[in-house]
Design a protein around this motif. Structure first.
Motif, PDB file in Angstrom:
ATOM      1  N   ARG A 116       0.811  -1.221   0.000  1.00  0.00           N
ATOM      2  CA  ARG A 116       0.000   0.000   0.000  1.00  0.00           C
ATOM      3  C   ARG A 116       0.840   1.265   0.000  1.00  0.00           C
ATOM      4  NH1 ARG A 116      -3.416  -0.650   5.367  1.00  0.00           N
ATOM      5  NH2 ARG A 116      -3.828  -2.644   4.375  1.00  0.00           N
ATOM      6  N   GLY A 117       2.157   1.120   0.048  1.00  0.00           N
ATOM      7  CA  GLY A 117       3.025   2.292  -0.012  1.00  0.00           C
ATOM      8  C   GLY A 117       3.424   2.802   1.357  1.00  0.00           C
ATOM      9  N   VAL A 118       4.673   3.252   1.461  1.00  0.00           N
ATOM     10  CA  VAL A 118       5.188   3.804   2.717  1.00  0.00           C
ATOM     11  C   VAL A 118       5.641   5.236   2.477  1.00  0.00           C
ATOM     12  CG1 VAL A 118       6.992   3.619   4.467  1.00  0.00           C
ATOM     13  CG2 VAL A 118       5.960   1.540   3.533  1.00  0.00           C
ATOM     14  N   LEU A 119       5.077   6.171   3.240  1.00  0.00           N
ATOM     15  CA  LEU A 119       5.485   7.573   3.174  1.00  0.00           C
ATOM     16  C   LEU A 119       6.468   7.861   4.303  1.00  0.00           C
ATOM     17  CD1 LEU A 119       2.112   9.535   2.718  1.00  0.00           C
ATOM     18  CD2 LEU A 119       3.914   9.258   1.009  1.00  0.00           C
ATOM     19  N   ASN A 120       7.601   8.492   3.978  1.00  0.00           N
ATOM     20  CA  ASN A 120       8.499   9.032   5.003  1.00  0.00           C
ATOM     21  C   ASN A 120       8.476  10.547   4.883  1.00  0.00           C
ATOM     22  OD1 ASN A 120       9.981   6.197   4.306  1.00  0.00           O
ATOM     23  ND2 ASN A 120      10.243   6.782   6.438  1.00  0.00           N
ATOM     24  N   ILE A 121       7.963  11.199   5.902  1.00  0.00           N
ATOM     25  CA  ILE A 121       7.650  12.626   5.795  1.00  0.00           C
ATOM     26  C   ILE A 121       8.824  13.515   6.186  1.00  0.00           C
ATOM     27  CG2 ILE A 121       6.175  14.430   6.785  1.00  0.00           C
ATOM     28  CD1 ILE A 121       4.004  12.325   6.925  1.00  0.00           C
ATOM     29  N   ALA A 122       8.993  14.600   5.437  1.00  0.00           N
ATOM     30  CA  ALA A 122       9.981  15.630   5.776  1.00  0.00           C
ATOM     31  C   ALA A 122       9.252  16.853   6.303  1.00  0.00           C
ATOM     32  CB  ALA A 122      10.798  16.008   4.541  1.00  0.00           C
ATOM     33  N   HIS A 123       9.744  17.401   7.413  1.00  0.00           N
ATOM     34  CA  HIS A 123       9.078  18.539   8.039  1.00  0.00           C
ATOM     35  C   HIS A 123       9.854  19.840   7.896  1.00  0.00           C
ATOM     36  CE1 HIS A 123       5.943  16.124   9.982  1.00  0.00           C
ATOM     37  NE2 HIS A 123       6.872  15.215  10.132  1.00  0.00           N
ATOM     38  N   ASP A 124      11.054  19.775   7.373  1.00  0.00           N
ATOM     39  CA  ASP A 124      11.784  21.027   7.157  1.00  0.00           C
ATOM     40  C   ASP A 124      12.722  20.858   5.962  1.00  0.00           C
ATOM     41  OD1 ASP A 124      14.277  19.890   8.059  1.00  0.00           O
ATOM     42  OD2 ASP A 124      13.487  20.052  10.093  1.00  0.00           O
ATOM     43  N   GLU A 125      13.344  21.957   5.588  1.00  0.00           N
ATOM     44  CA  GLU A 125      14.157  22.006   4.379  1.00  0.00           C
ATOM     45  C   GLU A 125      15.321  21.009   4.431  1.00  0.00           C
ATOM     46  OE1 GLU A 125      12.637  23.782   2.102  1.00  0.00           O
ATOM     47  OE2 GLU A 125      14.203  22.920   0.839  1.00  0.00           O
ATOM     48  N   HIS A 126      15.955  20.945   5.603  1.00  0.00           N
ATOM     49  CA  HIS A 126      17.113  20.060   5.731  1.00  0.00           C
ATOM     50  C   HIS A 126      16.692  18.599   5.594  1.00  0.00           C
ATOM     51  CE1 HIS A 126      20.872  18.391   7.084  1.00  0.00           C
ATOM     52  NE2 HIS A 126      20.212  17.666   7.950  1.00  0.00           N
ATOM     53  N   GLU A 127      15.592  18.257   6.264  1.00  0.00           N
ATOM     54  CA  GLU A 127      15.121  16.874   6.203  1.00  0.00           C
ATOM     55  C   GLU A 127      14.727  16.521   4.764  1.00  0.00           C
ATOM     56  OE1 GLU A 127      11.910  16.141   8.906  1.00  0.00           O
ATOM     57  OE2 GLU A 127      12.451  14.034   9.140  1.00  0.00           O
ATOM     58  N   ALA A 128      14.108  17.488   4.073  1.00  0.00           N
ATOM     59  CA  ALA A 128      13.723  17.254   2.681  1.00  0.00           C
ATOM     60  C   ALA A 128      14.953  16.933   1.844  1.00  0.00           C
ATOM     61  CB  ALA A 128      13.010  18.483   2.126  1.00  0.00           C
ATOM     62  N   ARG A 129      16.022  17.689   2.056  1.00  0.00           N
ATOM     63  CA  ARG A 129      17.253  17.453   1.299  1.00  0.00           C
ATOM     64  C   ARG A 129      17.806  16.059   1.583  1.00  0.00           C
ATOM     65  NH1 ARG A 129      20.240  22.291   3.107  1.00  0.00           N
ATOM     66  NH2 ARG A 129      18.695  23.768   2.411  1.00  0.00           N
ATOM     67  N   GLU A 130      17.808  15.680   2.846  1.00  0.00           N
ATOM     68  CA  GLU A 130      18.297  14.347   3.223  1.00  0.00           C
ATOM     69  C   GLU A 130      17.464  13.247   2.562  1.00  0.00           C
ATOM     70  OE1 GLU A 130      20.833  13.166   5.138  1.00  0.00           O
ATOM     71  OE2 GLU A 130      21.614  15.220   5.081  1.00  0.00           O
ATOM     72  N   LEU A 131      16.157  13.441   2.576  1.00  0.00           N
ATOM     73  CA  LEU A 131      15.278  12.405   2.044  1.00  0.00           C
ATOM     74  C   LEU A 131      15.373  12.329   0.524  1.00  0.00           C
ATOM     75  CD1 LEU A 131      12.068  12.478   4.282  1.00  0.00           C
ATOM     76  CD2 LEU A 131      14.062  11.023   4.445  1.00  0.00           C
ATOM     77  N   ILE A 132      15.546  13.480  -0.127  1.00  0.00           N
ATOM     78  CA  ILE A 132      15.703  13.457  -1.590  1.00  0.00           C
ATOM     79  C   ILE A 132      17.018  12.751  -1.948  1.00  0.00           C
ATOM     80  CG2 ILE A 132      16.056  14.904  -3.630  1.00  0.00           C
ATOM     81  CD1 ILE A 132      14.077  16.917  -2.254  1.00  0.00           C
ATOM     82  N   ARG A 133      18.030  13.009  -1.148  1.00  0.00           N
ATOM     83  CA  ARG A 133      19.301  12.297  -1.363  1.00  0.00           C
ATOM     84  C   ARG A 133      19.071  10.787  -1.251  1.00  0.00           C
ATOM     85  NH1 ARG A 133      23.836  11.168   3.088  1.00  0.00           N
ATOM     86  NH2 ARG A 133      25.281  10.048   1.776  1.00  0.00           N
ATOM     87  N   ARG A 134      18.252  10.387  -0.278  1.00  0.00           N
ATOM     88  CA  ARG A 134      17.997   8.954  -0.090  1.00  0.00           C
ATOM     89  C   ARG A 134      17.195   8.376  -1.259  1.00  0.00           C
ATOM     90  NH1 ARG A 134      14.210   6.357   2.365  1.00  0.00           N
ATOM     91  NH2 ARG A 134      13.415   8.100   3.577  1.00  0.00           N
ATOM     92  N   VAL A 135      16.255   9.165  -1.792  1.00  0.00           N
ATOM     93  CA  VAL A 135      15.512   8.715  -2.972  1.00  0.00           C
ATOM     94  C   VAL A 135      16.482   8.408  -4.107  1.00  0.00           C
ATOM     95  CG1 VAL A 135      13.969   9.506  -4.815  1.00  0.00           C
ATOM     96  CG2 VAL A 135      13.322   9.827  -2.430  1.00  0.00           C
ATOM     97  N   GLU A 136      17.440   9.307  -4.320  1.00  0.00           N
ATOM     98  CA  GLU A 136      18.401   9.099  -5.411  1.00  0.00           C
ATOM     99  C   GLU A 136      19.281   7.884  -5.137  1.00  0.00           C
ATOM    100  OE1 GLU A 136      17.817  10.589  -7.982  1.00  0.00           O
ATOM    101  OE2 GLU A 136      16.683  12.345  -7.325  1.00  0.00           O
ATOM    102  N   ALA A 137      19.712   7.720  -3.872  1.00  0.00           N
ATOM    103  CA  ALA A 137      20.533   6.558  -3.518  1.00  0.00           C
ATOM    104  C   ALA A 137      19.737   5.280  -3.744  1.00  0.00           C
ATOM    105  CB  ALA A 137      20.986   6.654  -2.059  1.00  0.00           C
ATOM    106  N   ASN A 138      18.464   5.294  -3.363  1.00  0.00           N
ATOM    107  CA  ASN A 138      17.608   4.119  -3.571  1.00  0.00           C
ATOM    108  C   ASN A 138      17.533   3.768  -5.044  1.00  0.00           C
ATOM    109  OD1 ASN A 138      15.167   5.011  -0.973  1.00  0.00           O
ATOM    110  ND2 ASN A 138      17.101   3.941  -0.847  1.00  0.00           N
ATOM    111  N   ARG A 139      17.321   4.788  -5.870  1.00  0.00           N
ATOM    112  CA  ARG A 139      17.168   4.533  -7.312  1.00  0.00           C
ATOM    113  C   ARG A 139      18.437   3.945  -7.910  1.00  0.00           C
ATOM    114  NH1 ARG A 139      13.892   9.899  -9.282  1.00  0.00           N
ATOM    115  NH2 ARG A 139      11.810   9.164  -8.711  1.00  0.00           N
ATOM    116  N   LEU A 140      19.594   4.451  -7.437  1.00  0.00           N
ATOM    117  CA  LEU A 140      20.862   3.894  -7.926  1.00  0.00           C
ATOM    118  C   LEU A 140      20.984   2.418  -7.567  1.00  0.00           C
ATOM    119  CD1 LEU A 140      23.346   6.790  -7.111  1.00  0.00           C
ATOM    120  CD2 LEU A 140      22.708   5.956  -9.375  1.00  0.00           C
ATOM    121  N   ASN A 141      20.344   2.031  -6.467  1.00  0.00           N
ATOM    122  CA  ASN A 141      20.386   0.622  -6.044  1.00  0.00           C
ATOM    123  C   ASN A 141      19.217  -0.183  -6.597  1.00  0.00           C
ATOM    124  OD1 ASN A 141      22.765   0.264  -4.488  1.00  0.00           O
ATOM    125  ND2 ASN A 141      21.884   1.567  -2.899  1.00  0.00           N
ATOM    126  N   GLY A 142      18.437   0.410  -7.470  1.00  0.00           N
ATOM    127  CA  GLY A 142      17.319  -0.323  -8.057  1.00  0.00           C
ATOM    128  C   GLY A 142      16.127  -0.471  -7.129  1.00  0.00           C
TER     129      GLY A 142
END
Lengths: 416, 129
Positions: A116-142
């Motif tokens: 059903r999907g898992v949301l990991n929420i960002a509440h501020d600019e720094h957290e958003a940056r960290e999470l976007i970095r993780r999205v990219e790392a995830n994609r590199l790992n398939g």
């Protein structure tokens, strides 16, 4: 093993469900086995199943001190995801997620897997940056991962509060669509039934009280139901990992903590996905029964009492009401604790040990459930071949001396 | 929630305290001569016992001083508190009858306790290192 199917359900429905066979045997322990698995939780039963299925070992016992699935397997919040930052973690958790995807069919048991999907929420600019970095790392790992902005979060999970006036406003969230939840008991029973059909003895109410060794090699275990000889003994006991390891004269880099969870009274479907938040620290999903299943962080003190302190729950509830103001009048039905074994780097130990023939699978901390099939699969390989599966190789005990830690604290998409 | 007796301030709620983990782990003085294995032992390896455990607490929302406590991790009883630098006292407590079992009081694991109905816990005098 009698297979479950639409036709067997129909037939039994017509004859009043009188013909269902016993799902697994209840054997007396034998004096000797080729391998003994200590711990009849999800990871232990999965280990036994894959040892029997993929490595041809059939003379295996799973020893459980209580009943199977009565420990952390029955106490977690069943969140499944694999969006970890580091390559090593992504490899093992995505291995598990891939196995989850076909597990119900493989075990011929409805594990109620819901992607059903898992949301990991960002509440501020720094957290958003960290999470976007993780999205990219995830994609590199398939690993599938997406970044949603606040409006997209609201569209995916309509009851969430994205107003700017919130104390912790929502900037966006990562989404892993393959993530989700499943039914913990069904997974335990499915693995037990499939392992039993392959000849594995599942022995309940049999507590290991000692590990026998000779010349630096394991020779068996002492239990409350007598001595059992085995050339290979594997400990998969989560919270009690340090206690069992000390029977083999080992000290582990592990500390055990209570982790609490709660369920609310059942309500109509309102929460269509899993929602996790680091900053306010809560994770929440809705079961098929309608109960909200809510978890958060560990109690900081070390302990084995399977219950925690009330102030932890108070913070957890405050966080949930912050995210979902509409839940403020929900009553909580049950609360419980499990004992999680936490490694200093928040990554597991799947390893051989200095004692020959004694293997340890431990240290999953707060995130063991999602790894159940992957953990059992690679650990079975480690036991059968006496060398780590390539996916398990980064998770040996040696990393604590070499310094090659997989430091998922803070990087694992959840605060520890 | 625990009620913890700070050696300076007296009995207070657990929420006033922060946790400091295992006590009496001294930093090695010859660290430059130590190998990775022994250094790893100091940094990472922990006793993590089910039973009497010497641990550190900090009265963070009070006097902000550190102290040690002896607690039974199988029952959550706090058996003694003592100041930093003091020897840990000898205490008596109830332990589970088997290493991974449950004590007759204080355990949250009713599942295991029901399975072992009638099994009495033993009393033991523990000398803490």
């Amino acid at each position: 093993m009698k297979r479950y199917s639409f036709f067997s359900l129909l037939r039994e429905g017509l004859r009043g469900h009188t013909g269902w066979p016993r799902v697994w045997r209840n054997p007396e322990p034998k004096q000797a086995y080729d391998a003994v698995i200590i711990g009849g939780g999800g990871h232990g039963l999965a280990t036994a199943y894959y040892l029997a299925k993929e490595h041809g070992m059939r003379d295996i016992a799973v020893l459980e001190k209580g009943w199977i699935g009565g420990g952390n397997a029955g106490r977690n919040t069943t969140v499944i995801r694999s969006n970890y930052l580091f390559d090593e973690s992504a490899a093992i958790y995505d291995h598990a997620l891939t196995l989850w995807e076909g597990l119900g069919r493989e075990l011929n048991f409805n594990i109620m897997m819901s992607h059903r999907g898992v949301l990991n929420i960002a509440h501020d600019e720094h957290e958003a940056r960290e999470l976007i970095r993780r999205v990219e790392a995830n994609r590199l790992n398939g690993v599938d991962a997406e970044w949603l902005n606040a409006e997209q979060v609201k569209a995916f999970c309509p009851i969430i509060d994205i107003s700017r006036s919130a104390r912790y406003p929502i900037v966006g969230a990562t989404l892993q669509r393959r993530g989700g939840i499943n039914r913990h008991d069904a997974v335990v029973w499915g693995y037990a039934r499939a392992a039993d059909a392959l000849g594995v003895d599942i022995i309940q109410q049999c507590e290991v009280t000692g590990v026998s060794m000779k010349a630096g090699a394991v020779t068996g275990v002492e239990t409350t139901r007598g001595t059992i000889h085995a050339p290979k003994v594997a400990s998969v006991v989560a919270g009690h990992s340090s206690v069992v390891a000390s029977m083999a004269g080992l000290r582990l880099p592990i500390e055990s903590h209570p982790l609490q969870a709660l369920v609310s009274e059942p309500i109509k479907p309102v929460l269509p996905c899993v929602v996790m938040s680091n900053a306010v620290h809560v994770y929440c999903s809705q079961s098929d029964k309608g109960e909200l299943v809510i978890g958060a962080g560990i109690d900081h003190h070390l302990g084995y009492t399977q219950r925690g302190s009330i102030n932890i729950i108070e913070e957890q509830m405050a966080a949930m009401v912050e995210l979902f103001p509409m839940f403020s009048r929900l009553r909580m039905m049950r609360q419980w604790g499990g004992i999680v074994d936490v490694c200093p780097d928040a990554s597991p130990v799947i390893s051989k040990t200095p004692v020959r023939g004694f293997y340890v699978n431990a240290g999953w901390g707060t995130g063991g459930w999602k790894a159940t099939p992957g953990s059992g699969h690679v650990f079975a390989h480690t036991i059968a071949h006496d060398q780590p599966h390539p996916i398990a190789a980064p998770f040996t005990l040696e990393r604590f001396a070499s310094g090659a830690l997989v430091a998922e604290h803070g990087a694992a998409a959840v605060a520890h | 929630m625990f009620v913890i007796e700070c050696p300076w301030c007296g009995r207070r709620d657990q929420s006033e305290f922060s946790y400091g983990g295992e006590a009496h782990i001294a930093r090695p003085e010859n660290s430059s001569e130590m190998g990775d294995d022994t250094w790893s032992e100091f940094v990472f390896l922990r006793t993590n016992p089910k039973g009497v455990f010497a641990e550190r607490w900090n009265h963070a929302a009070g006097c902000r001083r550190w102290f040690n406590a002896l607690r039974n991790t199988a029952t959550d009883e706090i058996l003694a508190v003592y100041r930093i630098g003091e020897q840990s006292p000898t205490v008596t407590t109830i332990l589970p009858a088997t290493p991974c079992g449950e004590a007759p009081i204080g355990s949250g694991n009713d599942a295991a306790k029901v399975m072992r109905d009638g099994e009495a816990g033993k009393s033991a005098v523990e000398d803490v290192p």
